[in-house]
Design a protein around this motif. Structure first.
Motif, mmCIF file in Angstrom:
data_model
loop_
_atom_site.group_PDB
_atom_site.id
_atom_site.type_symbol
_atom_site.label_atom_id
_atom_site.label_comp_id
_atom_site.label_asym_id
_atom_site.label_seq_id
_atom_site.Cartn_x
_atom_site.Cartn_y
_atom_site.Cartn_z
ATOM 1 N N VAL A 5 9.881 0.729 8.098
ATOM 2 C CA VAL A 5 8.615 0.015 7.950
ATOM 3 C C VAL A 5 7.715 0.797 7.006
ATOM 4 O O VAL A 5 7.313 1.928 7.321
ATOM 5 N N GLU A 6 7.420 0.181 5.873
ATOM 6 C CA GLU A 6 6.598 0.823 4.848
ATOM 7 C C GLU A 6 5.145 0.391 4.977
ATOM 8 O O GLU A 6 4.850 -0.717 5.414
ATOM 9 N N SER A 7 4.257 1.254 4.538
ATOM 10 C CA SER A 7 2.840 0.922 4.502
ATOM 11 C C SER A 7 2.158 1.775 3.442
ATOM 12 O O SER A 7 2.719 2.788 2.998
ATOM 13 N N GLY A 8 0.954 1.352 3.044
ATOM 14 C CA GLY A 8 0.150 2.161 2.139
ATOM 15 C C GLY A 8 0.028 1.651 0.725
ATOM 16 O O GLY A 8 -0.697 2.240 -0.079
ATOM 17 N N GLY A 9 0.719 0.574 0.398
ATOM 18 C CA GLY A 9 0.597 0.046 -0.946
ATOM 19 C C GLY A 9 -0.750 -0.605 -1.175
ATOM 20 O O GLY A 9 -1.556 -0.746 -0.255
ATOM 21 N N GLY A 10 -1.001 -0.995 -2.432
ATOM 22 C CA GLY A 10 -2.258 -1.651 -2.730
ATOM 23 C C GLY A 10 -2.588 -1.610 -4.201
ATOM 24 O O GLY A 10 -1.733 -1.284 -5.037
ATOM 25 N N LEU A 11 -3.836 -1.951 -4.486
ATOM 26 C CA LEU A 11 -4.355 -1.973 -5.857
ATOM 27 C C LEU A 11 -5.281 -0.780 -6.050
ATOM 28 O O LEU A 11 -6.193 -0.558 -5.239
ATOM 29 N N VAL A 12 -5.053 -0.039 -7.119
ATOM 30 C CA VAL A 12 -5.880 1.129 -7.400
ATOM 31 C C VAL A 12 -6.073 1.239 -8.903
ATOM 32 O O VAL A 12 -5.221 0.795 -9.686
ATOM 33 N N GLN A 110 3.977 -3.388 -2.379
ATOM 34 C CA GLN A 110 3.504 -3.521 -3.761
ATOM 35 C C GLN A 110 2.470 -2.453 -4.077
ATOM 36 O O GLN A 110 1.513 -2.246 -3.321
ATOM 37 N N VAL A 111 2.666 -1.814 -5.217
ATOM 38 C CA VAL A 111 1.687 -0.869 -5.755
ATOM 39 C C VAL A 111 1.288 -1.376 -7.138
ATOM 40 O O VAL A 111 2.152 -1.568 -7.998
ATOM 41 N N THR A 112 -0.006 -1.606 -7.321
ATOM 42 C CA THR A 112 -0.506 -2.121 -8.586
ATOM 43 C C THR A 112 -1.588 -1.200 -9.107
ATOM 44 O O THR A 112 -2.556 -0.895 -8.390
ATOM 45 N N ILE A 113 -1.403 -0.759 -10.343
ATOM 46 C CA ILE A 113 -2.375 0.118 -10.999
ATOM 47 C C ILE A 113 -3.026 -0.664 -12.122
ATOM 48 O O ILE A 113 -2.385 -1.004 -13.121
#
Length: 115
Positions: A5-12, A110-113
């Motif tokens: 179970v992954e967590s912590g992604g986002g938009l930065v 998802q990680v979005t920069i």
């Protein structure tokens, strides 16, 4: 069967930081790692770490990302600093045995920069 179970992604924004976590449903002596896949590209290794703590990082993230592992919590972390737009991707957690007996993947985060 093991669930990841992954967590912590986002938009930065560029230059920012994120910390990804991946918790396994049970303990393992296997290699835990993070891979990523950007649109139109192949999935690639970002970093992995053995039960002993020995880590391996892709050249593209050395000096910016750190991988760590808490064996008591069956959890692997990816601290990402100095993020760049080219780090944008879906990040996947992986747990694999050293001898190849098992190989599990998380669902991805998802990680979005972007500014």
């Amino acid at each position: 069967q093991v669930q990841l179970v992954e967590s912590g992604g986002g938009l930065v924004q560029p230059g920012g930081s994120l910390r990804l976590s991946c918790a396994a449903s049970r303990s393992s002596f296997g290699i835990m790692g993070w891979y990523r896949q950007a649109p139109g590209k192949q999935r690639e290794l970002v970093a992995d770490i053995r039960f002993s703590g020995s880590a391996n990082l892709a050249d593209s993230v050395k000096g910016r990302f750190t991988i760590s592992r808490d064996n008591a919590k069956n959890t692997v972390y990816l601290q990402m600093n100095g993020l760049k737009p080219e780090d944008t991707a879906v990040y996947y957690c992986r747990l694999q045995s050293v001898a190849g007996a098992y190989d599990y993947w998380g669902q991805g985060t998802q990680v979005t920069i972007s500014s």
